[in-house]
Design a protein around this motif. Structure first.
Motif, short mmCIF file in Angstrom:
data_model
loop_
_atom_site.label_atom_id
_atom_site.label_comp_id
_atom_site.label_asym_id
_atom_site.label_seq_id
_atom_site.Cartn_x
_atom_site.Cartn_y
_atom_site.Cartn_z
N ASN A 201 6.21 -19.40 -46.87
CA ASN A 201 4.96 -20.10 -46.56
C ASN A 201 4.43 -20.84 -47.78
N PRO A 202 5.16 -21.82 -48.30
CA PRO A 202 4.69 -22.52 -49.51
C PRO A 202 3.41 -23.30 -49.23
N PHE A 203 2.46 -23.20 -50.15
CA PHE A 203 1.18 -23.93 -50.03
C PHE A 203 0.51 -23.65 -48.69
N ASP A 204 0.72 -22.42 -48.15
CA ASP A 204 0.17 -22.02 -46.85
C ASP A 204 0.73 -22.84 -45.69
N LEU A 205 1.85 -23.51 -45.90
CA LEU A 205 2.56 -24.19 -44.81
C LEU A 205 3.48 -23.16 -44.17
N GLN B 283 -10.76 -11.80 -55.82
CA GLN B 283 -9.53 -12.52 -56.14
C GLN B 283 -8.65 -12.56 -54.90
N GLY B 284 -8.13 -13.72 -54.58
CA GLY B 284 -7.30 -13.85 -53.39
C GLY B 284 -5.95 -14.44 -53.72
N GLY B 285 -4.96 -14.06 -52.95
CA GLY B 285 -3.63 -14.63 -53.14
C GLY B 285 -2.89 -14.66 -51.82
N THR B 286 -1.95 -15.54 -51.72
CA THR B 286 -1.12 -15.61 -50.52
C THR B 286 0.34 -15.59 -50.92
N GLY B 287 1.14 -15.09 -50.03
CA GLY B 287 2.57 -15.03 -50.26
C GLY B 287 3.29 -14.80 -48.95
N SER B 288 4.49 -14.30 -49.05
CA SER B 288 5.31 -14.08 -47.87
C SER B 288 5.87 -12.67 -47.89
#
Length: 376
Positions: A185-189, A102-107
């Protein structure tokens, strides 16, 4: 002879008349002008720039200060658990797959220059691997120092020194209508900045399950989307005001309402996690509900805002200090209390052993009692 005299006299009179007319019609000589200092000062003020208002003309300086202090976080969980009831899944950019990592991204935001980073618990909860990417694209492996599920905060750390940090604002003094920026970093932007205003304070959205949860969010209309979670909410001067945590949405993307944990509460929890590994929380020892107009009439009270003590915990701080059921808490340490989230926030910022001056309305009369807070 008389005729000659008359002609001479007539000539003189005519000359005088001609000279007088010329004097009236001729341009007047330029005279020195004495400048009136008062008038001159008023004229100069016309072109003086007006005094700076609370909001700057733009946010270039605030953005330049805040972007280097905000990081991108990527977490991986080797054996994911069911996420069917996960209220935070819209903050993660990667899909969840059964049996797959499971992966996730955030700030996250640098809390100190020696590598401590504050973020949301739901960004790194149960993560086996946490990777941090800085503003300048340097990448580090991070260690989770501690988490606090009931406030959705976590502290992680990377090795190194001299990392960029932000000054802290005072979230208690934030005012509705003031400008704020959301950095994340929304949507990895990466390194995205959006602007809005403080829409409300002390907002609870029942995100963390109630009970012992601390929800007293700063609500803003700065655009926050998946990936912003754990990023910075900064004021117009570029100071950290809160940690972006959630959005209210029916679509999974920003719909005009975003919520941040106030920085005063963030600092209290983060300091404990760094020092002790967990939040050393103090408790008032009460079960509470919010006063409204109907409840006030039922209790025969002249007020309609405050927090009603429904039950006292045996041996708790409130009972030992003389508070009673149906007392309505209307203030703590001089700060007006109108709602449950406001009370939760100010108690959450306190430490065990602190003495709080609690103002209550008891049967229509207001009194103040000192309450020494005990640990859980």
């Amino acid at each position: 002879m008389k005729q000659l005299f008359a002609l001479v006299f007539a000539g003189i009179v005519g000359g005088l008349i001609t000279l007088g007319g010329y004097s009236l019609l001729a341009p007047q000589p330029t005279l020195p002008v004495t400048q009136d200092n008062t008038y001159a000062q008023a004229v100069r003020n016309v072109n003086v720039s007006p005094a700076m208002a609370n909001a700057p003309f733009d946010f270039k300086e605030a953005a330049a200060k805040s972007m280097p202090a905000v990081v991108h976080i990527s977490s991986k969980i080797a054996q994911p658990t069911s996420n069917r009831q996960d209220p935070f899944r819209f903050f993660f950019g990667d899909s969840y797959g059964g049996g797959q990592p499971q992966g996730g991204t955030g700030s996250g935001v640098f809390y100190s220059s020696d590598g401590y980073i504050v973020t949301n618990n739901h960004v790194v909860a149960n993560a086996d691997e946490v990777e941090v990417t800085l503003y300048d694209n340097r990448t580090y492996t991070a260690k989770v120092i501690g988490t606090e599920e009931k406030s959705d905060l976590a502290v992680i750390k990377i090795e190194g020194n001299d990392f960029p940090t932000l000054d802290f604002s005072n979230s208690d003094e934030a005012e509705i209508g003031e400008w704020v920026l959301a950095v994340g970093n929304p949507f990895d932007l990466t390194s995205t900045v959006t602007a809005g205003i403080v829409s409300a304070k002390g907002r609870s959205i029942n995100l963390l399950g109630g009970g012992k949860a601390i929800e007293s969010f700063i609500q803003t209309d700065a655009a926050v989307n998946p990936g912003n979670s754990g990023g910075a909410l900064v004021d117009a001067e570029g100071r950290l005001l809160g940690i972006n945590t959630a959005i209210a949405t029916r679509t999974g993307v920003f719909s005009g309402y975003s919520f941040a944990i106030p920085v005063n509460l963030v600092r209290r929890i983060a300091d404990d996690i760094i020092e002790y590994g967990s939040f050393q929380r103090a408790y008032l020892g009460v079960e509470i509900s919010e006063l409204d107009g109907d409840y006030a009439r039922e209790l025969g009270l002249p007020i309609t805002q405050g927090v009603v003590i429904e039950k006292l915990v045996e041996g708790g701080s409130a009972k030992m200090s003389g508070l009673l059921p149906k007392d309505v808490i209307v203030g703590v340490n001089g700060r007006e209390i109108k709602s449950v989230p406001e009370l939760q926030e100010i108690i959450g910022q306190a430490k065990a052993g602190d003495i709080m001056d609690v103002a209550v309305n008891r049967n229509g009369e207001e009194l103040s009692l000192p309450v020494r807070l005990k640990p859980e």
